[in-house]
Design a protein around this motif. Structure first.
Motif, PDB file in Angstrom:
ATOM      1  N   ASP B 115     -17.379 -18.094   7.380  1.00  0.00           N
ATOM      2  CA  ASP B 115     -17.937 -18.703   6.168  1.00  0.00           C
ATOM      3  C   ASP B 115     -19.435 -18.969   6.352  1.00  0.00           C
ATOM      4  OD1 ASP B 115     -16.925 -20.664   8.102  1.00  0.00           O
ATOM      5  OD2 ASP B 115     -17.557 -22.206   6.693  1.00  0.00           O
ATOM      6  N   ARG B 116     -19.807 -19.397   7.558  1.00  0.00           N
ATOM      7  CA  ARG B 116     -21.211 -19.694   7.870  1.00  0.00           C
ATOM      8  C   ARG B 116     -22.066 -18.429   7.701  1.00  0.00           C
ATOM      9  NH1 ARG B 116     -20.079 -20.863  12.769  1.00  0.00           N
ATOM     10  NH2 ARG B 116     -21.179 -19.106  13.666  1.00  0.00           N
ATOM     11  N   ALA B 117     -21.597 -17.322   8.286  1.00  0.00           N
ATOM     12  CA  ALA B 117     -22.331 -16.057   8.187  1.00  0.00           C
ATOM     13  C   ALA B 117     -22.388 -15.587   6.737  1.00  0.00           C
ATOM     14  CB  ALA B 117     -21.682 -15.001   9.080  1.00  0.00           C
ATOM     15  N   ALA B 118     -21.297 -15.800   5.987  1.00  0.00           N
ATOM     16  CA  ALA B 118     -21.261 -15.370   4.584  1.00  0.00           C
ATOM     17  C   ALA B 118     -22.319 -16.126   3.776  1.00  0.00           C
ATOM     18  CB  ALA B 118     -19.873 -15.595   3.989  1.00  0.00           C
ATOM     19  N   ARG B 119     -22.453 -17.436   4.044  1.00  0.00           N
ATOM     20  CA  ARG B 119     -23.487 -18.200   3.326  1.00  0.00           C
ATOM     21  C   ARG B 119     -24.872 -17.731   3.732  1.00  0.00           C
ATOM     22  NH1 ARG B 119     -19.693 -22.158   4.196  1.00  0.00           N
ATOM     23  NH2 ARG B 119     -20.760 -22.781   6.093  1.00  0.00           N
ATOM     24  N   LYS B 120     -25.047 -17.487   5.040  1.00  0.00           N
ATOM     25  CA  LYS B 120     -26.351 -17.041   5.542  1.00  0.00           C
ATOM     26  C   LYS B 120     -26.751 -15.697   4.925  1.00  0.00           C
ATOM     27  CE  LYS B 120     -28.770 -16.624   9.943  1.00  0.00           C
ATOM     28  NZ  LYS B 120     -28.581 -16.577  11.411  1.00  0.00           N
ATOM     29  N   LEU B 121     -25.776 -14.796   4.801  1.00  0.00           N
ATOM     30  CA  LEU B 121     -26.047 -13.469   4.239  1.00  0.00           C
ATOM     31  C   LEU B 121     -25.978 -13.480   2.716  1.00  0.00           C
ATOM     32  CD1 LEU B 121     -23.829 -11.395   6.716  1.00  0.00           C
ATOM     33  CD2 LEU B 121     -26.331 -11.429   6.675  1.00  0.00           C
ATOM     34  N   ASN B 122     -25.690 -14.670   2.166  1.00  0.00           N
ATOM     35  CA  ASN B 122     -25.549 -14.837   0.714  1.00  0.00           C
ATOM     36  C   ASN B 122     -24.611 -13.800   0.101  1.00  0.00           C
ATOM     37  OD1 ASN B 122     -26.040 -16.290  -1.644  1.00  0.00           O
ATOM     38  ND2 ASN B 122     -27.600 -14.812  -2.302  1.00  0.00           N
ATOM     39  N   THR B 123     -23.414 -13.722   0.718  1.00  0.00           N
ATOM     40  CA  THR B 123     -22.422 -12.784   0.224  1.00  0.00           C
ATOM     41  C   THR B 123     -21.097 -13.525   0.019  1.00  0.00           C
ATOM     42  OG1 THR B 123     -21.357 -10.645   0.635  1.00  0.00           O
ATOM     43  CG2 THR B 123     -21.702 -12.023   2.540  1.00  0.00           C
ATOM     44  N   GLY B 124     -20.297 -13.053  -0.886  1.00  0.00           N
ATOM     45  CA  GLY B 124     -18.977 -13.631  -1.110  1.00  0.00           C
ATOM     46  C   GLY B 124     -17.905 -12.707  -0.582  1.00  0.00           C
ATOM     47  N   GLY B 125     -16.638 -13.034  -0.866  1.00  0.00           N
ATOM     48  CA  GLY B 125     -15.568 -12.163  -0.412  1.00  0.00           C
ATOM     49  C   GLY B 125     -14.231 -12.850  -0.487  1.00  0.00           C
ATOM     50  N   GLU B 126     -13.261 -12.227   0.176  1.00  0.00           N
ATOM     51  CA  GLU B 126     -11.902 -12.761   0.183  1.00  0.00           C
ATOM     52  C   GLU B 126     -11.732 -13.712   1.362  1.00  0.00           C
ATOM     53  OE1 GLU B 126      -8.940  -9.701   0.514  1.00  0.00           O
ATOM     54  OE2 GLU B 126      -7.283 -11.127   0.439  1.00  0.00           O
TER      55      GLU B 126
END
Lengths: 132, 132
Positions: B115-126
């Motif tokens: 989740d941390r990396a997803a926020r950093k990369l400003n990306t969403g997902g499942e």
């Protein structure tokens, strides 16, 4: 071949290990090396690999694969893109290796994948290395 | 929990194995399971993992991690998205787990990441699962 190019170091370790018929070869872990090991396993070039937190940066161990007469399954490894001279291919332009007998490992926005997968996904990227 | 949901099966196997303090737990390999194991290792929840071509679909072995008094490092695992009810989060909308004490594992276009990396990369997902 120094640690300024860890992937070249990985390829050299594998090349040397299969030459002397070692069952396993160990190296410091990195993200890119683990992803390359995953492709090598998926493509049947190695028996498997282990990732562990041993050592300062973790350890990647590769279980090498040999045929029924002890011949290495990996007969060649070549670094393509290099820190001093990066090699990219555009989508639809990722070349095969030896007419499809080998594979190129490509770093793309969809991850580190084979040349075949890159063409299928119609994506380009950095040609990291070739294996055959 | 049947093989209609292999990731739920993986989480159950880990949950059961740490409860009885096993050092390792084995399961049939899949791409998603190997990627989840990689995140667990990167985040320090497991000692390491092995991928091998044993068995019909290959085998993933996870080396479980325990603290100095034998307490499991993984205290909880929860499937979030399920085959019958997929759970997605938009870019900028990926939630933390227990105020950042745990991690969510998210399947994104940039791969399977925290989740941390997803926020950093400003990306969403499942949102595949949570670990703490």
């Amino acid at each position: 071949m120094s640690m300024s190019d860890p992937l070249a170091d990985m390829l050299t370790r594998i090349r040397n290990a299969v030459m002397v018929k070692y069952d396993t070869v160990r190296m410091p872990k990195s993200n890119i090396k683990v992803n390359v090991a995953k492709v090598l396993e998926d493509e049947g070039y190695i028996v498997g690999y282990q990732v562990s937190d041993e050592g300062p940066q973790g350890t990647l161990t590769i279980n090498l694969k040999y045929g029924p007469n002890g011949e290495p399954v990996i007969t060649g490894l070549k670094r393509v893109s290099k820190p001093g001279l990066r090699q990219y291919a555009k989508a639809g332009d990722v070349p095969t290796v030896m007419n499809g007998l080998g594979v190129a490992i490509v770093s793309t926005s969809k991850g580190i994948i084979t040349d075949r997968a890159a063409r299928k996904l119609n994506t380009g990227g950095e040609i990291l290395c070739q294996v055959w």
